[in-house]
Design a protein around this motif. Structure first.
Motif, short mmCIF file in Angstrom:
data_model
loop_
_atom_site.label_atom_id
_atom_site.label_comp_id
_atom_site.label_asym_id
_atom_site.label_seq_id
_atom_site.Cartn_x
_atom_site.Cartn_y
_atom_site.Cartn_z
N ASN A 141 -4.21 9.87 0.45
CA ASN A 141 -4.41 8.79 -0.53
C ASN A 141 -4.19 7.42 0.12
O ASN A 141 -4.93 6.48 -0.13
CB ASN A 141 -3.44 8.97 -1.70
N LEU A 142 -3.18 7.34 0.98
CA LEU A 142 -2.89 6.05 1.63
C LEU A 142 -4.02 5.65 2.57
O LEU A 142 -4.49 4.50 2.54
CB LEU A 142 -1.59 6.15 2.43
N LEU A 143 -4.52 6.57 3.35
CA LEU A 143 -5.57 6.23 4.33
C LEU A 143 -6.84 5.75 3.65
O LEU A 143 -7.59 4.95 4.21
CB LEU A 143 -5.84 7.42 5.26
N LYS A 144 -7.08 6.20 2.43
CA LYS A 144 -8.28 5.74 1.71
C LYS A 144 -8.18 4.25 1.39
O LYS A 144 -9.19 3.58 1.16
CB LYS A 144 -8.43 6.53 0.42
N GLN A 145 -6.94 3.70 1.41
CA GLN A 145 -6.74 2.29 1.06
C GLN A 145 -6.78 1.36 2.27
O GLN A 145 -6.81 0.15 2.15
CB GLN A 145 -5.38 2.12 0.36
N LEU A 146 -6.72 1.93 3.47
CA LEU A 146 -6.61 1.08 4.69
C LEU A 146 -7.98 0.53 5.13
O LEU A 146 -9.00 1.15 4.88
CB LEU A 146 -5.98 1.90 5.83
N LEU A 179 0.85 -1.20 0.00
CA LEU A 179 0.00 0.00 0.00
C LEU A 179 0.88 1.24 0.00
O LEU A 179 1.82 1.35 0.80
CB LEU A 179 -0.89 0.01 1.25
N GLU A 180 0.62 2.16 -0.88
CA GLU A 180 1.34 3.44 -0.84
C GLU A 180 0.44 4.52 -1.43
O GLU A 180 -0.36 4.26 -2.33
CB GLU A 180 2.67 3.35 -1.60
N GLY A 181 0.60 5.74 -0.90
CA GLY A 181 -0.26 6.84 -1.33
C GLY A 181 0.19 7.44 -2.64
O GLY A 181 1.35 7.84 -2.76
N GLN A 220 -0.89 14.79 18.41
CA GLN A 220 -2.08 14.36 19.17
C GLN A 220 -3.35 14.66 18.37
O GLN A 220 -4.28 13.85 18.33
CB GLN A 220 -2.10 15.08 20.52
N ALA A 221 -3.35 15.80 17.68
CA ALA A 221 -4.52 16.17 16.87
C ALA A 221 -4.74 15.13 15.79
O ALA A 221 -5.87 14.75 15.47
CB ALA A 221 -4.30 17.54 16.25
N SER A 222 -3.66 14.62 15.23
CA SER A 222 -3.75 13.62 14.17
C SER A 222 -4.15 12.26 14.73
O SER A 222 -5.10 11.64 14.27
CB SER A 222 -2.39 13.51 13.45
N MET A 223 -3.45 11.83 15.79
CA MET A 223 -3.70 10.49 16.35
C MET A 223 -5.10 10.39 16.96
O MET A 223 -5.76 9.36 16.86
CB MET A 223 -2.64 10.17 17.41
N SER A 224 -5.57 11.47 17.57
CA SER A 224 -6.87 11.37 18.27
C SER A 224 -8.05 11.46 17.30
O SER A 224 -9.17 11.12 17.64
CB SER A 224 -6.98 12.51 19.29
N THR A 225 -7.79 11.90 16.09
CA THR A 225 -8.90 12.04 15.13
C THR A 225 -8.79 11.07 13.95
O THR A 225 -9.77 10.86 13.24
CB THR A 225 -8.93 13.48 14.56
N GLY A 226 -7.59 10.53 13.72
CA GLY A 226 -7.40 9.64 12.56
C GLY A 226 -7.25 10.39 11.25
O GLY A 226 -7.22 9.80 10.17
N VAL A 227 -7.14 11.73 11.36
CA VAL A 227 -6.95 12.54 10.16
C VAL A 227 -5.47 12.96 10.10
O VAL A 227 -4.92 13.44 11.10
CB VAL A 227 -7.83 13.82 10.20
N PRO A 228 -4.83 12.79 8.95
CA PRO A 228 -3.42 13.19 8.85
C PRO A 228 -3.29 14.70 9.10
O PRO A 228 -4.02 15.50 8.52
CB PRO A 228 -3.04 12.87 7.40
N ALA A 271 -7.12 15.85 4.92
CA ALA A 271 -5.83 16.05 5.62
C ALA A 271 -5.71 17.52 6.02
O ALA A 271 -6.34 18.41 5.43
CB ALA A 271 -4.66 15.66 4.72
N ILE A 272 -4.88 17.75 7.05
CA ILE A 272 -4.62 19.10 7.56
C ILE A 272 -3.13 19.37 7.46
O ILE A 272 -2.31 18.46 7.69
CB ILE A 272 -5.04 19.23 9.05
N ILE A 273 -2.75 20.59 7.10
CA ILE A 273 -1.34 20.97 7.02
C ILE A 273 -1.11 22.07 8.05
O ILE A 273 -1.78 23.12 7.99
CB ILE A 273 -0.98 21.48 5.61
N ALA A 274 -0.21 21.86 9.00
CA ALA A 274 0.06 22.86 10.04
C ALA A 274 1.38 23.56 9.73
O ALA A 274 2.43 22.92 9.60
CB ALA A 274 0.14 22.18 11.41
N LEU A 275 1.31 24.90 9.57
CA LEU A 275 2.48 25.68 9.14
C LEU A 275 2.88 26.71 10.19
O LEU A 275 2.04 27.42 10.73
CB LEU A 275 2.16 26.44 7.83
N GLY A 276 4.18 26.80 10.46
CA GLY A 276 4.66 27.81 11.41
C GLY A 276 6.16 27.94 11.30
O GLY A 276 6.82 27.14 10.62
N THR A 277 6.69 28.95 11.96
CA THR A 277 8.14 29.15 11.99
C THR A 277 8.54 29.60 13.39
O THR A 277 8.03 30.62 13.87
CB THR A 277 8.57 30.23 10.96
#
Ligand SMILES: O=c1[nH]c(NC[C@H](O)[C@H](O)[C@H](O)CO)c([N+](=O)[O-])c(=O)[nH]1
Length: 153
Positions: free
Chosen positions: A148-153, A4-6, A102-110, A74-80
């Motif tokens: 894309n990968l999570l859609k295959q799991l 499996l790969e995205g 934690q935001a990713s693991m607790s919701t299952g959303v990347p 998916a969510i992208i978190a950006l900062g500097t």
């Protein structure tokens, strides 16, 4: 063997981007890199939502709320975060990293961790679209692949 790969196809996918206003001179460049990458991989402009937060410390809460909404693939978190300009560099970086994971693991959303953490401004500039690439673009690529990968799991 089933492998499996995205794939790197963003068509039809919905993305949330959370970006810190602190060091906006640089985080705006990370945002531009992320938006360009999503666009050039087929994401529709109407399927991308950008949320601005005060600083990297606030990225986890808004990332988690967006992920919980179920509206995004998916969510992208950006900062500097630049050590030279703050005495609480380690706290901001550690809490941002832990909170985003934690935001990713607790919701299952990347939720991709695209927070530039450097010793000085020059290193941050290198990662915001100069000789070390654009960390925002990298985060968008990761988000597309993981969605894309999570859609295959
Ligand atoms: O995103 C950043 N926030 C920073 N601080 C603000 C922090 O993220 C919070 O917004 C603030 O502590 C209020 O909660 C930074 N510094 O302190 O230097 C920094 O370099 N980058």
């Amino acid at each position: 063997v089933k492998v499996l790969e995205g794939m790197l196809n963003a068509q039809g996918m919905k993305f949330g981007i959370v970006v810190a206003r602190f060091n906006e001179f640089l985080t705006s460049k990370l945002l531009g890199g992320a938006l360009d990458t999503l666009h050039r991989h087929g994401a529709d402009e109407d399927d991308i939502t950008v949320a601005w937060v005060p600083g990297a410390y606030e990225l986890p809460l808004v990332s988690k709320k967006m992920a919980e909404s179920g509206k995004y693939d998916a969510i992208i978190a950006l900062g500097t975060v630049i050590r030279g300009s703050t005495t609480h560099y380690d706290y901001v970086c550690n809490e941002a990293a832990k909170g985003i994971a934690q935001a990713s693991m607790s919701t299952g959303v990347p939720v991709t961790f695209s927070v530039v953490t450097t010793e000085n401004i020059e290193q941050a500039i290198e990662r915001a679209g100069t000789k070390a690439g654009n960390k925002g673009a990298d985060g968008a690529m990761t988000a597309i692949e993981m969605a894309n990968l999570l859609k295959q799991l």
